[in-house]
Design an enzyme around this catalytic site. Structure first.
Site, PDB file in Angstrom:
ATOM      1  N   CYS A  33      -4.673  12.305  12.753  1.00 56.54           N
ATOM      2  CA  CYS A  33      -5.390  11.038  12.715  1.00 56.54           C
ATOM      3  C   CYS A  33      -5.127  10.392  14.069  1.00 56.54           C
ATOM      4  CB  CYS A  33      -4.891  10.177  11.569  1.00 56.54           C
ATOM      5  SG  CYS A  33      -3.284   9.540  11.882  1.00 56.54           S
TER       6      CYS A  33
ATOM      7  N   ILE B 157       8.315   6.981  16.783  1.00 55.26           N
ATOM      8  CA  ILE B 157       7.903   7.713  15.573  1.00 55.26           C
ATOM      9  C   ILE B 157       6.644   8.539  15.798  1.00 55.26           C
ATOM     10  CG2 ILE B 157       7.281   7.486  13.128  1.00 55.26           C
ATOM     11  CD1 ILE B 157      10.063   6.433  13.516  1.00 55.26           C
TER      12      ILE B 157
ATOM     13  N   LYS C 196      13.963  15.281  10.428  1.00 58.00           N
ATOM     14  CA  LYS C 196      13.677  13.922  10.894  1.00 58.00           C
ATOM     15  C   LYS C 196      13.332  13.107   9.646  1.00 58.00           C
ATOM     16  CE  LYS C 196      10.394  12.681  14.162  1.00 58.00           C
ATOM     17  NZ  LYS C 196       9.263  12.983  15.055  1.00 58.00           N
TER      18      LYS C 196
ATOM     19  N   ASP D 267       4.953   0.580  11.979  1.00 56.81           N
ATOM     20  CA  ASP D 267       3.702  -0.034  11.514  1.00 56.81           C
ATOM     21  C   ASP D 267       3.556  -1.473  11.992  1.00 56.81           C
ATOM     22  OD1 ASP D 267       3.660   1.627   8.260  1.00 56.81           O
ATOM     23  OD2 ASP D 267       3.226   2.315  10.284  1.00 56.81           O
TER      24      ASP D 267
ATOM     25  N   LYS E 107       0.852  -1.206   0.000  1.00 58.71           N
ATOM     26  CA  LYS E 107       0.000   0.000   0.000  1.00 58.71           C
ATOM     27  C   LYS E 107       0.883   1.249   0.000  1.00 58.71           C
ATOM     28  CE  LYS E 107      -1.560   1.683   4.057  1.00 58.71           C
ATOM     29  NZ  LYS E 107      -1.367   3.103   4.365  1.00 58.71           N
ATOM     30  N   ASN E 108       1.904   1.259   0.847  1.00 57.04           N
ATOM     31  CA  ASN E 108       2.710   2.483   1.000  1.00 57.04           C
ATOM     32  C   ASN E 108       3.741   2.667  -0.106  1.00 57.04           C
ATOM     33  OD1 ASN E 108       1.207   3.037   3.208  1.00 57.04           O
ATOM     34  ND2 ASN E 108       2.747   2.409   4.716  1.00 57.04           N
TER      35      ASN E 108
ATOM     36  N   ARG F  54      -4.231  10.118   4.489  1.00 60.48           N
ATOM     37  CA  ARG F  54      -3.044  10.966   4.663  1.00 60.48           C
ATOM     38  C   ARG F  54      -2.210  10.977   3.394  1.00 60.48           C
ATOM     39  NH1 ARG F  54       0.740  14.283   7.310  1.00 60.48           N
ATOM     40  NH2 ARG F  54       2.810  13.523   6.867  1.00 60.48           N
TER      41      ARG F  54
ATOM     42  N   SER G 127      11.326  11.379   7.064  1.00 62.80           N
ATOM     43  CA  SER G 127       9.886  11.418   6.751  1.00 62.80           C
ATOM     44  C   SER G 127       9.649  10.635   5.460  1.00 62.80           C
ATOM     45  CB  SER G 127       9.421  12.869   6.549  1.00 62.80           C
ATOM     46  OG  SER G 127       8.131  12.876   5.946  1.00 62.80           O
ATOM     47  N   VAL G 128       8.818   9.605   5.530  1.00 64.90           N
ATOM     48  CA  VAL G 128       8.609   8.731   4.363  1.00 64.90           C
ATOM     49  C   VAL G 128       7.912   9.494   3.242  1.00 64.90           C
ATOM     50  CG1 VAL G 128       7.500   6.608   3.560  1.00 64.90           C
ATOM     51  CG2 VAL G 128       8.577   6.680   5.824  1.00 64.90           C
TER      52      VAL G 128
HETATM   53  C1  EPZ Z   1       4.366   6.968   6.353  1.00 63.37           C
HETATM   54  O1  EPZ Z   1       3.609   7.987   6.945  1.00 63.37           O
HETATM   55  C2  EPZ Z   1       3.443   5.777   6.215  1.00 63.37           C
HETATM   56  N1  EPZ Z   1       2.302   6.128   5.355  1.00 63.37           N
HETATM   57  C3  EPZ Z   1       2.942   5.354   7.602  1.00 63.37           C
HETATM   58  O2  EPZ Z   1       2.167   4.168   7.419  1.00 63.37           O
HETATM   59  C4  EPZ Z   1       4.153   5.018   8.471  1.00 63.37           C
HETATM   60  O3  EPZ Z   1       3.705   4.694   9.769  1.00 63.37           O
HETATM   61  C5  EPZ Z   1       5.107   6.222   8.520  1.00 63.37           C
HETATM   62  O4  EPZ Z   1       5.473   6.613   7.176  1.00 63.37           O
HETATM   63  C6  EPZ Z   1       6.379   5.917   9.288  1.00 63.37           C
HETATM   64  O5  EPZ Z   1       7.021   4.830   8.717  1.00 63.37           O
HETATM   65  C7  EPZ Z   1       2.482   6.106   4.025  1.00 63.37           C
HETATM   66  O6  EPZ Z   1       3.554   5.836   3.515  1.00 63.37           O
HETATM   67  C8  EPZ Z   1       1.272   6.436   3.193  1.00 63.37           C
HETATM   68  P1  EPZ Z   1       6.481  10.282   8.337  1.00 63.37           P
HETATM   69  P2  EPZ Z   1       4.170   9.508   6.931  1.00 63.37           P
HETATM   70  O7  EPZ Z   1       6.410  11.559   7.574  1.00 63.37           O
HETATM   71  O8  EPZ Z   1       5.030   9.733   5.757  1.00 63.37           O
HETATM   72  C9  EPZ Z   1       6.900  13.534  11.795  1.00 63.37           C
HETATM   73  C10 EPZ Z   1       0.368   2.733   7.772  1.00 63.37           C
HETATM   74  O9  EPZ Z   1       0.022   2.168   8.803  1.00 63.37           O
HETATM   75  N2  EPZ Z   1       6.764  14.533  10.735  1.00 63.37           N
HETATM   76  O10 EPZ Z   1       7.584   9.340   8.026  1.00 63.37           O
HETATM   77  O11 EPZ Z   1       3.019  10.410   7.157  1.00 63.37           O
HETATM   78  C11 EPZ Z   1       5.627  12.709  11.979  1.00 63.37           C
HETATM   79  O12 EPZ Z   1       4.716  13.382  12.821  1.00 63.37           O
HETATM   80  C12 EPZ Z   1       0.777   4.187   7.810  1.00 63.37           C
HETATM   81  O13 EPZ Z   1       0.481   2.187   6.653  1.00 63.37           O
HETATM   82  C13 EPZ Z   1       6.842  15.883  11.069  1.00 63.37           C
HETATM   83  O14 EPZ Z   1       7.009  16.231  12.227  1.00 63.37           O
HETATM   84  O15 EPZ Z   1       5.094   9.517   8.217  1.00 63.37           O
HETATM   85  C14 EPZ Z   1       6.171  11.431  12.580  1.00 63.37           C
HETATM   86  O16 EPZ Z   1       6.382  11.630  13.968  1.00 63.37           O
HETATM   87  C15 EPZ Z   1       0.529   4.789   9.166  1.00 63.37           C
HETATM   88  N3  EPZ Z   1       6.724  16.808  10.074  1.00 63.37           N
HETATM   89  C16 EPZ Z   1       7.538  11.268  11.914  1.00 63.37           C
HETATM   90  O17 EPZ Z   1       7.885  12.572  11.429  1.00 63.37           O
HETATM   91  C17 EPZ Z   1       6.541  16.446   8.754  1.00 63.37           C
HETATM   92  O18 EPZ Z   1       6.467  17.325   7.890  1.00 63.37           O
HETATM   93  C18 EPZ Z   1       7.543  10.289  10.745  1.00 63.37           C
HETATM   94  O19 EPZ Z   1       6.476  10.648   9.897  1.00 63.37           O
HETATM   95  C19 EPZ Z   1       6.458  15.063   8.441  1.00 63.37           C
HETATM   96  C20 EPZ Z   1       6.586  14.124   9.446  1.00 63.37           C
END
Ligand code: EPZ
Length: 422
Positions: free
Chosen positions: A121, A332, A166, A310, A24-25, A97, A168-169
């Site tokens: 969320c 995370i 940090k 996850d 999915k991701n 998201r 960010s995926v």
């Molecule tokens: C991706 O979310 C995944 N979703 C998530 O999977 C997954 O849990 C997450 O990465 C971490 O691996 C998709 O790929 C669609 P992040 P994402 O940006 O990109 C902070 C699932 O269950 N952050 O890597 O939204 C954030 O708050 C889902 O399949 C900021 O502060 O996550 C978090 O603490 C849930 N500012 C950390 O970084 C930003 O601009 C990592 O978030 C962006 C992120």
């Protein structure tokens, strides 16, 4: 709303084989990146059964993409005949998201986009400050108006340098998509190297993008004039694979998960092995059985190649059957223990303090009425229900249907006593 009724196993656990779906991701950024192409792109091994993919199809169509679904072959063909609309409506972001992923593609292609600010969320706030700061480094300016982020690169996207504060995926995927057609060179530092991001890089390079790693988490991108449409097979879903392996871990069963590259979940397999599971891996399949008692674990979640956040909710469910005190530290998200209260209602002993969860096992679980609140918590509750005595009723399973294709049929296939009620 659909709910699952699951009766726990009373003797032998799950038995059987699951074919992993496409990730999915991985498929969501791949679909968003179709906006960057002038001709047709083809995605294979698409998890068409997941609701997030259905939402992304509707979102792309709302922007003007032509999307052809070949269900039987799990193929999506996306063609861009005309200029896309540049407004991404709130309703597509509020339920998914990953809707933010079209920002990078629209900016990369048109130097402009208007996107609803994604809400929080149940995992906690889902900010996009890293994405926006990165876009500013590419000559973009933005402002917020009535809940919509208006982003514009007046004289076009220009290559720049950006280091993520940090990992960010989706932030990484967004900045890559914004850079591949830019004027000049972009360097991105401290990027995510999740397999799903590497799959996007592979796909874009296959279309002619110039992206190269110059460090473990640093890439250099030279903007090109345009990208050539082509076909791409989506990688297997490592989180789904881990989820089904946990069904055998928690019910003392035996399961084989096919169509998954085992190198995507080495950290997670190591934990399952350390707590007492027998694991056999080959390049594209993983087999798990469990006969011995489960031991305690102490883990911290971290970006790939660390233990995936996850996968944490499902491990927490398994650890309720481990002897001793297990400790999980979620590094995370701020609110990823949503399954804990439901597991406690089934008899688990889980204490949450800040980012840490302490699980005291081994506990006897009893069936109960539960409510799921997010995608991975749904699977964690299902795991506990299949290991509980008696029947559990799990409400709001739609959260799980967002990210697990054929969830009900797969659970039935491995012997889970499950009924679904609308
Ligand atoms: C991706 O979310 C995944 N979703 C998530 O999977 C997954 O849990 C997450 O990465 C971490 O691996 C998709 O790929 C669609 P992040 P994402 O940006 O990109 C902070 C699932 O269950 N952050 O890597 O939204 C954030 O708050 C889902 O399949 C900021 O502060 O996550 C978090 O603490 C849930 N500012 C950390 O970084 C930003 O601009 C990592 O978030 C962006 C992120």
């Amino acid at each position: 709303m659909e709910r699952f009724l699951i009766k726990g196993f009373d003797s032998k656990g799950v038995r059987g084989k699951i074919n992993c779906s496409g990730a999915k991701n991985a498929v969501l950024p791949l679909m968003a990146s179709s906006i960057l192409f002038n001709d047709t792109i083809t995605l294979k091994n698409v998890p068409l059964g997941t609701n997030d993919v259905k939402t992304m199809v509707v979102l792309l169509k709302s922007l003007g993409s032509k999307v052809q679904i070949i269900k039987k072959k799990k193929i999506l063909k996306i063609t861009n005949k005309k200029k896309h609309k540049l407004l991404v409506k709130y309703k597509y972001i509020s339920t998914m998201r990953a809707g933010v992923l079209v920002m990078g593609a629209l900016l990369g292609k048109y130097n402009k986009c208007i996107t609803a600010l994604s809400g929080g969320c149940s995992l906690g706030p889902r900010p996009i400050g890293f994405h926006l700061t990165g876009f500013k480094k590419l000559n973009c300016k933005y402002y917020l108006k009535q809940g919509y982020i208006n982003i514009l690169a007046k004289n076009g996207i220009k290559g720049g340098l950006y280091s993520f504060p940090k990992v960010s995926v989706t932030g990484t995927s967004n900045l890559i998509m914004a850079s591949v057609l830019a004027n000049g060179k972009t360097i991105l530092k401290n990027i995510s190297i999740e397999p799903e991001v590497l799959d996007l890089i592979k796909f874009l390079k296959g279309g002619g993008a110039k992206i190269n790693f110059i460090g473990k988490r640093t890439i250099k991108i030279y903007g090109v004039k345009n990208l050539e449409g082509h076909s791409h097979e989506v990688i297997g879903d490592r989180i789904e694979a881990f989820s089904y392996l946990c069904t055998a871990a928690i019910t003392k069963g035996k399961i084989k998960v096919d169509k998954i590259n085992s190198k995507y979940l080495e950290a997670e397999l190591k934990v399952l092995k350390n707590i007492g599971c027998n694991i056999k891996v080959s390049k594209y399949s993983i087999e798990l059985s469990r006969k011995k008692k489960l031991k305690q674990a102490k883990i911290k979640t971290s970006p790939f190649p660390g233990f995936a956040t996850d996968c944490m909710p499902m491990l927490m469910a398994v650890l309720t059957k481990s002897n001793g005190k297990s400790v999980i530290e979620e590094k995370i998200f701020t609110n990823r223990y949503m399954a804990a209260p439901e597991l406690v209602r089934m008899g688990a002993t889980i204490n949450i303090k800040g980012s840490k969860a302490t699980i005291i096992g081994k506990t006897k679980l009893n069936g109960a009425d539960c409510i799921s609140s997010d995608l991975r918590s749904t699977f964690a509750i299902i795991l506990a229900a299949m290991a509980a005595e008696g029947t559990s009723c799990i409400r709001r399973v739609y959260h799980g249907l967002r990210g697990y294709s054929n969830l009900y049929n797969n659970l039935k296939k491995i012997g889970v006593n499950i009924k679904r009620k609308s």
